[in-house]
Design a protein around this motif. Structure first.
Motif, PDB file in Angstrom:
ATOM      1  N   SER B  17      -2.190  23.333  79.310  1.00 25.11           N
ATOM      2  CA  SER B  17      -2.592  22.272  78.937  1.00 25.11           C
ATOM      3  C   SER B  17      -3.542  22.094  77.965  1.00 25.11           C
ATOM      4  CB  SER B  17      -2.961  21.273  80.218  1.00 25.11           C
ATOM      5  OG  SER B  17      -2.201  20.758  81.239  1.00 25.11           O
ATOM      6  N   THR B  18      -4.324  23.083  77.989  1.00 25.46           N
ATOM      7  CA  THR B  18      -5.320  22.764  77.164  1.00 25.46           C
ATOM      8  C   THR B  18      -5.271  23.257  75.399  1.00 25.46           C
ATOM      9  OG1 THR B  18      -6.614  23.874  78.737  1.00 25.46           O
ATOM     10  CG2 THR B  18      -7.593  24.150  76.907  1.00 25.46           C
ATOM     11  N   LEU B 222      -1.200  10.812  69.863  1.00 26.70           N
ATOM     12  CA  LEU B 222      -2.252  10.269  70.119  1.00 26.70           C
ATOM     13  C   LEU B 222      -2.817  10.114  70.759  1.00 26.70           C
ATOM     14  CD1 LEU B 222      -2.994   8.880  67.109  1.00 26.70           C
ATOM     15  CD2 LEU B 222      -2.563   7.097  68.634  1.00 26.70           C
ATOM     16  N   THR B 223      -2.488   9.536  72.279  1.00 25.75           N
ATOM     17  CA  THR B 223      -3.488   9.480  73.371  1.00 25.75           C
ATOM     18  C   THR B 223      -3.913  11.250  73.541  1.00 25.75           C
ATOM     19  OG1 THR B 223      -1.413   8.466  74.304  1.00 25.75           O
ATOM     20  CG2 THR B 223      -3.624   8.933  75.681  1.00 25.75           C
ATOM     21  N   GLU B 224      -3.052  11.727  73.857  1.00 27.29           N
ATOM     22  CA  GLU B 224      -3.591  13.186  73.937  1.00 27.29           C
ATOM     23  C   GLU B 224      -4.731  13.745  73.040  1.00 27.29           C
ATOM     24  OE1 GLU B 224      -0.735  13.144  75.144  1.00 27.29           O
ATOM     25  OE2 GLU B 224      -0.456  14.217  76.805  1.00 27.29           O
ATOM     26  N   SER B 225      -4.391  13.584  71.853  1.00 34.81           N
ATOM     27  CA  SER B 225      -5.581  13.685  70.556  1.00 34.81           C
ATOM     28  C   SER B 225      -6.418  13.349  70.744  1.00 34.81           C
ATOM     29  CB  SER B 225      -5.521  13.905  69.205  1.00 34.81           C
ATOM     30  OG  SER B 225      -4.607  12.713  69.110  1.00 34.81           O
ATOM     31  N   PHE B 226      -6.259  12.107  70.797  1.00 34.34           N
ATOM     32  CA  PHE B 226      -7.492  10.357  71.329  1.00 34.34           C
ATOM     33  C   PHE B 226      -8.234  11.502  72.134  1.00 34.34           C
ATOM     34  CE2 PHE B 226      -7.903   7.444  73.674  1.00 34.34           C
ATOM     35  CZ  PHE B 226      -8.405   7.797  74.228  1.00 34.34           C
ATOM     36  N   VAL B 227      -7.722  11.275  72.977  1.00 31.62           N
ATOM     37  CA  VAL B 227      -8.945  11.428  74.211  1.00 31.62           C
ATOM     38  C   VAL B 227      -9.126  12.621  74.318  1.00 31.62           C
ATOM     39  CG1 VAL B 227      -8.472  12.701  76.620  1.00 31.62           C
ATOM     40  CG2 VAL B 227      -7.350  11.004  75.983  1.00 31.62           C
ATOM     41  N   THR B 228      -8.759  13.581  73.555  1.00 29.73           N
ATOM     42  CA  THR B 228      -9.686  15.139  73.631  1.00 29.73           C
ATOM     43  C   THR B 228     -10.544  14.540  72.128  1.00 29.73           C
ATOM     44  OG1 THR B 228      -7.230  16.525  73.417  1.00 29.73           O
ATOM     45  CG2 THR B 228      -9.585  18.134  73.125  1.00 29.73           C
ATOM     46  N   GLU B 251      -5.936  18.084  83.317  1.00 30.05           N
ATOM     47  CA  GLU B 251      -4.391  17.467  83.589  1.00 30.05           C
ATOM     48  C   GLU B 251      -4.247  18.654  84.092  1.00 30.05           C
ATOM     49  OE1 GLU B 251      -2.466  18.403  79.797  1.00 30.05           O
ATOM     50  OE2 GLU B 251      -1.819  15.736  79.883  1.00 30.05           O
ATOM     51  N   GLY B 252      -3.627  20.044  83.694  1.00 29.27           N
ATOM     52  CA  GLY B 252      -2.946  21.473  84.261  1.00 29.27           C
ATOM     53  C   GLY B 252      -3.126  20.944  86.068  1.00 29.27           C
ATOM     54  N   THR B 253      -4.230  20.475  86.726  1.00 31.23           N
ATOM     55  CA  THR B 253      -4.166  20.429  88.005  1.00 31.23           C
ATOM     56  C   THR B 253      -3.757  19.215  88.556  1.00 31.23           C
ATOM     57  OG1 THR B 253      -6.552  20.961  87.977  1.00 31.23           O
ATOM     58  CG2 THR B 253      -5.596  20.142  89.970  1.00 31.23           C
ATOM     59  N   GLY B 263      -1.254  12.898  85.409  1.00 29.94           N
ATOM     60  CA  GLY B 263      -2.049  14.311  84.427  1.00 29.94           C
ATOM     61  C   GLY B 263      -2.166  13.825  83.897  1.00 29.94           C
ATOM     62  N   ARG B 264      -1.690  12.958  82.621  1.00 32.39           N
ATOM     63  CA  ARG B 264      -1.949  11.898  80.862  1.00 32.39           C
ATOM     64  C   ARG B 264      -3.048  10.723  81.775  1.00 32.39           C
ATOM     65  NH1 ARG B 264       3.301   9.663  77.517  1.00 32.39           N
ATOM     66  NH2 ARG B 264       1.980   9.835  75.783  1.00 32.39           N
ATOM     67  N   ILE B 265      -2.257   9.875  83.035  1.00 32.89           N
ATOM     68  CA  ILE B 265      -3.443   8.764  82.371  1.00 32.89           C
ATOM     69  C   ILE B 265      -4.529   9.219  83.335  1.00 32.89           C
ATOM     70  CG2 ILE B 265      -3.801   7.229  84.651  1.00 32.89           C
ATOM     71  CD1 ILE B 265      -1.001   6.284  84.571  1.00 32.89           C
ATOM     72  N   GLY B 266      -4.250  10.224  84.367  1.00 28.87           N
ATOM     73  CA  GLY B 266      -5.653  11.290  85.148  1.00 28.87           C
ATOM     74  C   GLY B 266      -6.656  11.365  83.220  1.00 28.87           C
TER      75      GLY B 266
END
Lengths: 334, 296
Positions: B17-18, B222-228, B251-253, B263-266
């Protein structure tokens, strides 16, 4: 009461609504039914003008609130078997406004830069769409109405009062009346102190803050109002089409509205209304060539408009027409 | 023994995930941090890289590693072209840059759809897998973790040790003063944008075997990169790594217990909450601490 100046923009607005009331006398039922959807799209455009044009916040949230409005209307009207359609519309507006207020609270009180507001709202829209898509399992029910996953909800009852169902021309006229009310409401905001405070935030957030305005609060309020408008549009769409699907949440739904606001001039609601109408009409005429290329054309138009005509095509046109009589009389005098 | 296996699986999931979050966000973080431009088309740039790779492997029989390289170069060149034609006019117009790059993303999605249809046949994940206990682990995903580490270190060295790094950090801090000292800020911006695009292409190509190849696949990134990037803040490296690690843990947990969707919503929820607490993200935290240390 302030005096109304009869410039091109206001004359065009009057003509626009006059034409809207005359259309049912000219065109057949099928065309009018299609037109109704144009005016629903125009509602989304107006909600984008409020938040983007007036306040300077670029958001894809309209898709979220539109989708929420559509689903809320669908669920309540189906659950009540078509007897509670007006409350369903009101609930749709309320749910959208509330969702916008909550999202806005985090965005604006968190002082997120404008740059990120766009992506946050886009992510929320994507996640909502994904969520709705995976609800096909029967356990996802609200008021006993299964959410239906990818297929969404079908056979949504039309808006009705007592036994009178708003369909066809009746629905069209209802939408026009709502649009007229919304138009005056937005115009009122534009001329009110609230509106001027919003323009202040658009031009310089820091300066507004220094003048003692509660910027985050004002932004949250206008975000919520614009969310409510999008929710209303969603409810009207659900009643018009009779179905809602997860892709109602996708950013693509509001693409046309965003592009039209950018092209027409994001600070000018009359221009936006006319531009959106013209575009809807054009795509309908060009439907034979397929919608494949329409997104492509929209993208290109958007880039060109923002790069080269940041004030908007319609605004430039209105200005030209405003100064035209003066120029003509000058020429005659000289 | 079973507990040991579980721990290994948990660490693996966390690192997967990381590394995904960091790789997805790095290009966007560099463009945002250095140029103050939010590239909404970053996901579509990744899609471009993935398409180049898949087409080369499937239709030209090109070896995977070479195809990844080509995907990177093609995307970098495309980024350079975009910068020349469009982005260059938008330096300093933050809000307009969002709208215009979103326009680019619409065009790319639709163009790819018209050219190649709704999806492409994917390519299989290279290098196979091995088993520890009853769980199988993909060698390729572990390699991706390594690549994430190498890239972060590489960019750290690039920004700390080279002349380009010095000039770009100067431009980031104060454009006018940097250009008064003779730094060609336009050139630095162009190079930065190309670098960000190249990263997008590389990451898109690398994840091509693991994802469905569709014109809209960019939205997944996009969602993942934005969030980070949001949680990380303006510092492209420290912020991204810290945010990626923190969100990766969440996300991993969540993915292990409730599936990837939750995980994504989290992480989206965590991101929205965290900007309320840490408005400048982890970068703000890092900066505050380093200032405190200097004062002492």
């Amino acid at each position: 009461m302030k005096k109304i100046t009869w410039n091109t923009e206001n004359i065009m607005a009057v003509l626009f609504f006059a034409a809207a009331f005359i259309f049912p006398m000219i065109f057949g039922d099928y065309t009018i039914d299609n037109f109704a959807n144009f005016y629903v799209t125009i509602l989304i455009s107006l909600s984008i003008t409020l938040i983007w044009g007036f306040t300077g916040v670029f958001s894809f949230g309209q898709a979220v609130f539109y989708g929420l409005g559509a689903y809320t209307y669908a669920i309540i009207s189906i659950a009540s078997d078509g007897s509670l359609t007006i409350p369903a519309v009101l609930a749709a507006v309320a749910v959208a406004a509330l969702a916008a207020a909550v999202l806005g609270y985090f965005i604006f009180y968190g002082r997120i830069s404008n740059a990120f507001t766009g992506i946050i709202t886009m992510s929320v829209a994507t996640v909502m769409e994904l969520f709705m898509t995976q609800t096909s399992d029967g356990k996802w029910k609200i008021f006993g109405v299964p959410l239906g996953g990818f297929n969404g909800l079908n056979k949504i009852p039309a808006i009705s009062i007592a036994d009178f169902k708003f369909r066809g021309t009746a629905f069209y006229l209802l939408v026009i009346l709502i649009l007229l009310a919304v138009f005056f409401f937005v115009k009122w905001i534009e001329k009110s102190n609230f509106g001027y405070a919003l323009f202040g935030i658009r031009e310089n957030k820091l300066r507004s803050e220094m003048f003692g305005y509660d910027v985050a609060k004002l932004q949250t309020v206008i975000f919520s109002i614009s969310g409510a408008l999008a929710g209303l549009a969603g409810a009207l769409f659900a009643s018009w089409s009779g179905y809602v699907v997860p892709s109602n949440f996708s950013v693509a739904t509001s693409t046309i509205a965003v592009v039209m606001v950018a092209v027409a001039g994001r600070k000018n609601i009359t221009g936006t209304m006319i531009m959106t109408w013209i575009y809807c009409w054009f795509t309908q005429k060009l439907a034979a060539t397929g919608s494949e290329y329409s997104q492509l054309i929209l993208g290109v138009i958007l880039i060109i408009a923002v790069l080269f005509i940041p004030d908007g095509v319609m605004v430039a046109l209105f200005k030209k027409l405003d100064t035209l009589p003066g120029k003509l009389s000058q020429r005659r005098g000289g | 023994m079973q507990v040991g296996y579980d721990v290994i699986y948990f660490i693996y999931q966390f690192l997967v995930s990381t590394s995904f979050l960091i790789l997805a966000a790095l290009g966007m973080a560099i463009i945002y941090g250095m140029m103050d431009i939010t590239n909404m088309a970053q996901g579509e740039f990744m899609m471009l890289g993935a398409y180049t790779t898949v087409l080369l492997v499937n239709r030209a029989g090109c070896p995977f590693v070479l195809a990844v390289l080509c995907g990177t170069v093609v995307t970098a060149l495309f980024g350079g072209l975009c910068d020349r034609l469009i982005i260059r006019r938008l330096y300093g117009r933050t809000l307009d840059s969002i709208v215009v790059t979103w326009g680019i993303s619409i065009i790319l999605q639709q163009l790819i759809y018209i050219l190649f249809g709704p999806d492409l046949e994917g390519i299989s994940t290279p290098f196979g897998s091995f088993k520890i206990g009853s769980v199988s682990y993909s060698v390729y995903r572990i390699m991706l973790i390594g690549i994430a580490v190498v890239l972060v270190l590489g960019f750290y060295l690039l920004f700390k040790l080279t002349k380009f790094g010095l000039h770009s950090r100067a431009t980031m801090q104060n454009r006018e003063i940097a250009s008064a000292f003779g730094v060609n800020t336009y050139k630095i911006n162009s190079l930065t944008f190309m670098l960000g695009s190249a990263l997008a292409g590389l990451v898109g190509s690398l994840y091509a075997p693991l994802m469905g190849i569709t014109p809209t696949m960019g939205t997944n990134f996009l969602t993942e990169s934005f969030v980070t990037v949001v949680v990380g803040g303006a510092n492209p490296l420290a912020g991204t790594v810290l945010a990626g690690t923190g969100l990766g843990l969440v996300e991993g947990t969540l993915s292990i217990f409730y599936g990837t969707f939750i995980g994504r919503i989290g992480i989206l929820l965590i991101a929205i909450l965290s900007i309320r607490v840490l408005p400048n993200g982890f970068s703000g935290l890092v900066e505050r601490n380093s200032i405190r240390r200097k004062r002492r």
